[in-house]
Design a protein around this motif. Structure first.
Motif, PDB file in Angstrom:
ATOM      1  N   GLY A 184       8.210  17.868  -1.473  1.00 49.09           N
ATOM      2  CA  GLY A 184       7.319  19.025  -1.404  1.00 49.09           C
ATOM      3  C   GLY A 184       5.969  18.691  -0.835  1.00 49.09           C
ATOM      4  N   GLY A 185       5.651  17.381  -0.694  1.00 48.88           N
ATOM      5  CA  GLY A 185       4.403  16.969  -0.067  1.00 48.88           C
ATOM      6  C   GLY A 185       3.201  16.952  -0.983  1.00 48.88           C
ATOM      7  N   LYS A 232      -3.902  18.425  -2.174  1.00 50.36           N
ATOM      8  CA  LYS A 232      -3.668  17.492  -1.076  1.00 50.36           C
ATOM      9  C   LYS A 232      -3.377  16.066  -1.555  1.00 50.36           C
ATOM     10  CE  LYS A 232      -6.683  20.015   2.110  1.00 50.36           C
ATOM     11  NZ  LYS A 232      -7.882  19.930   2.970  1.00 50.36           N
ATOM     12  N   THR A 233      -3.498  15.811  -2.871  1.00 53.60           N
ATOM     13  CA  THR A 233      -3.287  14.458  -3.397  1.00 53.60           C
ATOM     14  C   THR A 233      -1.814  14.067  -3.252  1.00 53.60           C
ATOM     15  OG1 THR A 233      -5.027  14.873  -5.016  1.00 53.60           O
ATOM     16  CG2 THR A 233      -3.625  12.964  -5.401  1.00 53.60           C
ATOM     17  N   SER A 234      -1.578  12.926  -2.591  1.00 57.28           N
ATOM     18  CA  SER A 234      -0.202  12.457  -2.372  1.00 57.28           C
ATOM     19  C   SER A 234       0.133  11.222  -3.197  1.00 57.28           C
ATOM     20  CB  SER A 234       0.003  12.142  -0.886  1.00 57.28           C
ATOM     21  OG  SER A 234      -0.892  11.111  -0.486  1.00 57.28           O
ATOM     22  N   ASP A 235      -0.872  10.428  -3.594  1.00 58.81           N
ATOM     23  CA  ASP A 235      -0.649   9.212  -4.368  1.00 58.81           C
ATOM     24  C   ASP A 235      -0.752   9.552  -5.861  1.00 58.81           C
ATOM     25  OD1 ASP A 235      -0.438   6.727  -5.415  1.00 58.81           O
ATOM     26  OD2 ASP A 235      -2.135   5.847  -4.341  1.00 58.81           O
ATOM     27  N   PRO A 291       0.829  -1.216   0.000  1.00 58.60           N
ATOM     28  CA  PRO A 291       0.000   0.000   0.000  1.00 58.60           C
ATOM     29  C   PRO A 291       0.861   1.264   0.000  1.00 58.60           C
ATOM     30  CG  PRO A 291      -0.030  -1.046   2.157  1.00 58.60           C
ATOM     31  CD  PRO A 291       0.690  -1.981   1.250  1.00 58.60           C
ATOM     32  N   TRP A 292       0.302   2.332  -0.538  1.00 55.41           N
ATOM     33  CA  TRP A 292       1.015   3.617  -0.633  1.00 55.41           C
ATOM     34  C   TRP A 292       1.012   4.315   0.729  1.00 55.41           C
ATOM     35  CZ3 TRP A 292       3.974   5.999  -4.146  1.00 55.41           C
ATOM     36  CH2 TRP A 292       4.236   7.364  -3.972  1.00 55.41           C
ATOM     37  N   ASP A 293       2.187   4.682   1.166  1.00 52.78           N
ATOM     38  CA  ASP A 293       2.337   5.378   2.453  1.00 52.78           C
ATOM     39  C   ASP A 293       2.774   6.816   2.156  1.00 52.78           C
ATOM     40  OD1 ASP A 293       2.592   6.082   5.062  1.00 52.78           O
ATOM     41  OD2 ASP A 293       4.404   4.896   5.456  1.00 52.78           O
ATOM     42  N   GLY A 294       1.785   7.709   2.081  1.00 42.78           N
ATOM     43  CA  GLY A 294       2.076   9.090   1.719  1.00 42.78           C
ATOM     44  C   GLY A 294       2.832   9.866   2.775  1.00 42.78           C
ATOM     45  N   ASP A 295       2.679   9.474   4.058  1.00 43.79           N
ATOM     46  CA  ASP A 295       3.349  10.207   5.139  1.00 43.79           C
ATOM     47  C   ASP A 295       4.714   9.629   5.488  1.00 43.79           C
ATOM     48  OD1 ASP A 295       1.113  11.799   5.302  1.00 43.79           O
ATOM     49  OD2 ASP A 295       0.107  10.456   6.740  1.00 43.79           O
TER      50      ASP A 295
END
Length: 430
Positions: free
Chosen positions: A59-60, A114-117, A48-52
């Motif tokens: 840059g986030g 806010k999209t990180s994935d 799974p994608w771990d954005g944090d």
């Protein structure tokens, strides 16, 4: 010892050189050991994608906005209006914005700040495609999970004939959806046949299997054969001994057979009646004509027919230029057309010629005895014709006069009949 080792090394080098000369490539020449790649690593595992954590973007957030849009049919509008709040809530969890435009009949998804994935926007694109192809919203929302993938197979252009296409599509579904259900159980995929498309949701392997079954069904190969093959493969997967072996000896092979269809009974009967209706002589003649004479066997092949170039060489046309060939053909056509027009003119003129007059003219101009005799005979024939004509007209007049004389007798007879009828009617009244 050192000399012996040198001899062995030189011998091995010579063998390697000989192998290179033979033309075989050594694919392991530049292979290096990979200590980080151990057999216990599963390369197909989806993490799974771990954005944090480790998967955080520099840059986030994403630098550019990405968006996808798709149209939906009119009959899906009511359902999408009811389901859209559920779709919006599911996409908000992944920081994806969505829009339903009822005026244009389109659905749009796009990334936000806010999209990180970065891959979730492609999942959202698949979601709106599945919703447009009549898949229920609860099932379509599963595509946002990493374990699910989808494919929309276009089958509309694979079969030209509309009736044939409908039959094959129904063959894929089966009676009461039995064939489609069996395919879903064997491939662990969700399948929906809608119009000119087949929507599939599941794993990569399952989607690949479904695609082969669907495409072969459209090529007139029944799905039952492929289902039987998948069932055998499923059983073979359970045996660990056969893991690294070929399964071809266990799998069935189905060959296509072109079986001639029997003629309907009515056609056969009609043909028999037609044969019986033909006369005995005609039937015997036809049977004799139908039987071909056996040719005597010759080991030599038949003579080759002359080609177009051979004919041109014989006639000398081959050495002419293109312009000269056209001129020659045009001249031949003109000669033929003149001959035809001359024949037609003669045929038209022959209708207005009179043989007797031609004979008279010949007598006057020529002055020979034969022409005079012919002219006299023609004149006598004309006189006889006139005499017979007047005789016939005289007979007709006589018959008309006699008919007028007999008219008085007919009138008298009619009067007597009327008198008799009146007497009978009076008797009946009394």
């Amino acid at each position: 010892m050192a000399s012996a080792s040198n001899i062995i090394e030189t011998a091995s080098a010579g063998k390697a050189a000989g192998g290179d000369k033979s033309g075989k490539k050594n694919h392991n020449k530049y292979r290096r050991d990979k200590p980080w790649d151990t057999p216990d690593i599963d390369h197909w595992e989806v993490t799974p994608w771990d954005g944090d954590g480790e998967d955080a973007l520099p840059g986030g957030r994403l630098l550019e906005e990405s968006s996808f849009a798709t149209l939906f049919p009119k009959y899906r509008e009511k359902y999408l209006r009811e389901v859209w709040p559920l779709v919006t809530r599911s996409l908000d969890k992944h920081k994806i914005a969505c829009e339903l435009n009822l005026v244009e009949g389109s659905m749009t998804v796009r990334t936000t700040r806010k999209t990180s994935d970065p891959y979730i926007i492609l999942k959202a694109r698949d979601l709106i495609k599945l919703l447009a192809r009549s898949i229920p919203a609860p099932q379509a929302l599963k595509i946002l999970n990493d374990e699910y993938h989808c494919d929309i197979l276009k089958i509309g252009g694979l079969v030209r004939n509309k009736e044939r296409f409908v039959k094959r599509r129904q063959r894929l579904i089966g009676p009461d959806g039995a064939t489609l259900k069996a395919l879903e159980l064997l491939t662990q995929c969700y399948i929906l046949v809608q119009g000119n498309t087949v929507s599939v949701m599941g794993s990569h392997k399952g989607i690949k299997k479904v695609r082969t079954v669907v495409m072969e069904c459209m090529r007139n190969i029944h799905p039952v054969y492929n289902i039987k093959r998948l069932m055998i493969m499923r059983e073979l997967e359970k045996d660990p001994k056969l893991k690294d072996e070929s399964w071809e000896r266990f799998l069935p092979t189905f060959k296509k057979k072109n079986v001639k269809r029997r003629k309907p009974r009515q056609l056969v009967e009609e043909q028999q009646k037609a044969v019986a209706a033909v006369g005995g002589e005609e039937g015997a003649g036809a049977s004799k004509a139908g039987k071909k004479k056996k040719k005597s066997y010759t080991p030599f092949p038949p003579a080759q027919l002359p080609s177009k170039i051979d004919k041109q060489l014989d006639s000398g046309e081959y050495f002419l230029s293109e312009r000269e060939r056209k001129a020659k053909k045009l001249a031949e056509k003109q000669v033929k057309s003149k001959e035809r027009s001359e024949e037609k003119r003669r045929a038209r003129e022959s209708e207005f010629e009179w043989k007797a007059l031609e004979a008279d003219d010949g007598g006057e101009t020529g002055g020979e005895n034969n022409n005079g005799v012919e002219a006299a005979a023609g004149a006598s024939d004309d006189v006889e014709r006139l005499v017979s004509k007047f005789a016939k007209s005289g007979k007709k007049r006589k018959s008309a006069d006699s008919g007028a004389g007999d008219g008085d007798g007919l009138i008298a007879g009619l009067e007597t009949k009327r008198k008799r009828k009146s007497k009978k009617s009076k008797r009946r009244e009394d």
